[in-house]
Enzyme design. Structure first.
Site, PDB file in Angstrom:
ATOM      1  CD  GLU A 141      27.057  27.817 -17.982  1.00 45.48           C
ATOM      2  OE1 GLU A 141      27.444  26.788 -18.562  1.00 45.48           O
ATOM      3  OE2 GLU A 141      25.982  27.883 -17.338  1.00 45.48           O
ATOM      4  CG  ASP A 176      29.348  24.482 -20.540  1.00 46.15           C
ATOM      5  OD1 ASP A 176      29.794  23.952 -21.589  1.00 46.15           O
ATOM      6  OD2 ASP A 176      28.351  24.045 -19.941  1.00 46.15           O
ATOM      7  CD  GLN A 202      28.203  23.320 -16.053  1.00 42.85           C
ATOM      8  OE1 GLN A 202      27.927  24.154 -16.909  1.00 42.85           O
ATOM      9  NE2 GLN A 202      27.327  22.943 -15.132  1.00 42.85           N
ATOM     10  CD  GLU A 238      24.993  22.168 -17.975  1.00 45.38           C
ATOM     11  OE1 GLU A 238      24.080  22.637 -17.280  1.00 45.38           O
ATOM     12  OE2 GLU A 238      25.839  22.871 -18.558  1.00 45.38           O
TER      13      GLU A 238
END
Length: 270
Positions: A141, A176, A202, A238
């Site tokens: 990530e 993300d 996310q 998240e």
């Protein structure tokens, strides 16, 4: 419809960690993720998942000494043996939770440091091959430097290039949306182009990292785009609730009943 996973490190902090599984299930979630489970036994975490018929979407491999500021070991050449031991620890939790993917944090470092780049490639390769033996995916990530200054993996193009270069079938991108927007913007076009290598997504609002759909991104459009693209993985929530976790779940209300209905249809709920 996206399959949302409550992040139990950032959400439901009104409860002790193990009780967050109960709270997430009661709120309508059918899956969870978290950063690190290692303060609790694999059996205790697995029991809470089973009790609540929850799916474990993801968790992180051990990051080194988090309290001392370490943010992963993969780009640190002198820590490879410790990284390998951490993978073995994480696999015991993966077995207890039936997790199918783990996130490897890079650690702090510079991509101008050839030793760090070599160490990272070596660590990613070794870990991905180790997880492949268990039929699991490894995800990496990119994280923005505002939230995590000095983080080695802070560029989506580098992550994409590495995944294509290593050509390991179980090595995927953790996309993300919050980090993507802070780092590069152009979220929708990136989702479209990177979809073949995405293994986990996310969400959080930008710039404050609160509930989705409350700031500069139109998350409803993004959720619909994920459906249009045929993304069938998890979307991890998240984010840091602006106030109380339950008070901030208005965005999730339209999806909660559908999560319950779909889960019941496949036998995941009584």
């Amino acid at each position: 419809m996206p399959r949302f996973a409550a992040n139990l490190t950032m959400m439901f902090n009104e409860w002790p960690f193990l009780d967050r599984f109960d709270a997430a299930a009661a709120a309508g979630f059918t899956a969870v993720e978290f950063l690190f489970p290692y303060e609790h036994t694999p059996e205790a975490v697995g029991e809470r998942l089973g009790r609540n018929r929850l799916t474990q979407a993801l968790f992180n491999l051990p990051p080194g000494d988090w309290a001392a500021g370490e943010r992963g070991l993969a780009a640190l050449p002198e820590r490879f043996d410790e990284l390998k031991a951490g993978v073995e620890t994480a696999l015991s939790y993966a077995e207890a939770t039936a997790a199918q993917r783990l996130h490897l944090m890079s650690g702090l470092g510079s991509r101008e440091d050839k030793g760090a780049v070599h160490a990272y490639r070596k660590a990613v390769t070794w870990t991905a091959e180790k997880l492949a033996d268990r039929g699991m995916d490894l995800v990496i990530e990119p994280i923005n430097g505002r939230d995590m200054p000095g983080y080695f993996l802070n560029d989506f193009a580098f992550a994409e290039s590495l995944i294509h270069d290593l050509a390991l079938p179980n090595l995927k991108l953790q996309f993300d949306i919050y980090h993507r927007q802070v780092l590069h913007g152009d979220v929708t076009m990136a989702l479209r182009s990177l979809l073949p290598i995405i293994g986990h997504i996310q969400i959080a609002s930008v710039p404050s990292r609160h509930e989705p759909s409350c700031e500069e991104l139109d998350d409803r459009f993004i959720f619909a785009e994920l459906d249009r693209l045929g993304y069938d993985g998890f979307v991890g929530c998240e984010y840091r609730p602006r106030a109380g976790t339950l008070d901030g779940l208005g965005w999730f209300a339209p999806f909660a009943g559908e999560h319950h209905r779909l889960s019941k249809a496949v036998g995941a709920l009584p």
